[in-house]
Motif scaffolding. Structure first.
Motif, PDB file in Angstrom:
ATOM      1  N   SER A   3       0.677  -1.273   0.156  1.00 29.84           N
ATOM      2  CA  SER A   3       0.009   0.010  -0.247  1.00 29.84           C
ATOM      3  C   SER A   3       0.663   1.416  -0.157  1.00 29.84           C
ATOM      4  CB  SER A   3      -0.921   0.055   1.199  1.00 29.84           C
ATOM      5  OG  SER A   3      -1.969  -1.150   1.267  1.00 29.84           O
ATOM      6  N   ARG A  33      -2.053   3.540  -8.644  1.00 29.21           N
ATOM      7  CA  ARG A  33      -3.024   3.872  -7.815  1.00 29.21           C
ATOM      8  C   ARG A  33      -4.590   3.824  -8.624  1.00 29.21           C
ATOM      9  NH1 ARG A  33      -0.518   7.332  -5.308  1.00 29.21           N
ATOM     10  NH2 ARG A  33      -0.782   8.984  -6.472  1.00 29.21           N
ATOM     11  N   VAL A  36      -5.961   0.550  -9.451  1.00 29.19           N
ATOM     12  CA  VAL A  36      -6.429  -0.024  -8.092  1.00 29.19           C
ATOM     13  C   VAL A  36      -7.943   0.586  -7.960  1.00 29.19           C
ATOM     14  CG1 VAL A  36      -6.214  -0.527  -5.753  1.00 29.19           C
ATOM     15  CG2 VAL A  36      -4.424  -0.489  -6.960  1.00 29.19           C
ATOM     16  N   ILE A  37      -7.847   1.974  -8.192  1.00 28.62           N
ATOM     17  CA  ILE A  37      -9.263   2.547  -8.086  1.00 28.62           C
ATOM     18  C   ILE A  37     -10.285   1.988  -9.016  1.00 28.62           C
ATOM     19  CG2 ILE A  37     -10.504   4.663  -8.019  1.00 28.62           C
ATOM     20  CD1 ILE A  37      -8.645   4.063  -5.648  1.00 28.62           C
ATOM     21  N   VAL A  40     -11.419  -1.379  -8.295  1.00 28.91           N
ATOM     22  CA  VAL A  40     -12.536  -1.399  -6.990  1.00 28.91           C
ATOM     23  C   VAL A  40     -13.787  -1.191  -7.858  1.00 28.91           C
ATOM     24  CG1 VAL A  40     -13.503  -0.190  -5.154  1.00 28.91           C
ATOM     25  CG2 VAL A  40     -10.845  -0.755  -5.068  1.00 28.91           C
ATOM     26  N   VAL A  72     -13.760   3.872  -1.688  1.00 26.29           N
ATOM     27  CA  VAL A  72     -13.057   3.461  -2.595  1.00 26.29           C
ATOM     28  C   VAL A  72     -11.674   3.304  -2.370  1.00 26.29           C
ATOM     29  CG1 VAL A  72     -12.349   3.636  -4.925  1.00 26.29           C
ATOM     30  CG2 VAL A  72     -14.750   3.829  -4.615  1.00 26.29           C
ATOM     31  N   VAL A  73     -11.041   4.247  -1.555  1.00 29.39           N
ATOM     32  CA  VAL A  73      -9.847   3.980  -1.130  1.00 29.39           C
ATOM     33  C   VAL A  73      -9.698   2.952  -0.195  1.00 29.39           C
ATOM     34  CG1 VAL A  73      -7.939   5.099  -0.077  1.00 29.39           C
ATOM     35  CG2 VAL A  73      -9.248   6.218  -1.633  1.00 29.39           C
ATOM     36  N   GLY A  76      -9.861  -0.342  -1.705  1.00 31.42           N
ATOM     37  CA  GLY A  76      -8.638  -0.556  -2.605  1.00 31.42           C
ATOM     38  C   GLY A  76      -7.558  -1.195  -1.806  1.00 31.42           C
ATOM     39  N   ARG A  77      -7.328  -0.559  -0.706  1.00 31.53           N
ATOM     40  CA  ARG A  77      -6.262  -1.060   0.321  1.00 31.53           C
ATOM     41  C   ARG A  77      -6.334  -2.574   0.660  1.00 31.53           C
ATOM     42  NH1 ARG A  77      -5.369   3.328   5.018  1.00 31.53           N
ATOM     43  NH2 ARG A  77      -3.786   1.725   5.481  1.00 31.53           N
ATOM     44  N   LEU A  79      -8.392  -4.483  -1.075  1.00 36.01           N
ATOM     45  CA  LEU A  79      -8.110  -5.448  -2.419  1.00 36.01           C
ATOM     46  C   LEU A  79      -6.431  -5.497  -2.657  1.00 36.01           C
ATOM     47  CD1 LEU A  79      -9.217  -6.606  -4.874  1.00 36.01           C
ATOM     48  CD2 LEU A  79      -9.203  -4.423  -6.009  1.00 36.01           C
TER      49      LEU A  79
END
Length: 104
Positions: A3, A33, A36-37, A40, A72-73, A76-77, A79
């Motif tokens: 992360s 980043r 990843v977003i 999600v 979402v963040v 994402g973390r 995930l």
């Protein structure tokens, strides 16, 4: 990759015994980043049974944009961690409630 490499860790202010966490740092690789977003949002659509999606479902379906971004963040973390667990064999797709299509 973790992360912190993605810039998805909170900033921190510490004095003595006090500690305060702030917004995410965004010091990592922006392209990763963004991916990843995007993952999600696709998980929300194609993997709705995924645990973090279920946990944040009410927020993701609400009208409040800034709360959606925070959710979402957070997803994402989680995930990132779950994909690492899946890749290293520490968890199975079934344990993570993921539907694996075409994974022969």
């Amino acid at each position: 990759m973790c992360s912190s490499d993605l810039g998805m860790v909170p900033s921190e202010w510490s004095t003595g015994t006090g500690q305060r966490l702030g917004s995410i740092t965004k010091v990592g690789v922006p392209a990763i980043r963004r991916n990843v977003i995007e993952m999600v949002w696709r998980f929300k659509r194609f993997q709705p049974q995924y645990g973090p999606i279920q946990k944040w479902k009410a927020v993701l379906e609400a009208a409040h944009c800034s709360l959606k971004k925070k959710a979402v963040v957070a997803i994402g973390r989680q995930l990132i961690v779950d994909l690492w667990r899946l890749q290293t064999g520490r968890a199975s797709a079934q344990e993570l409630k993921l539907i694996m299509v075409g994974a022969d």
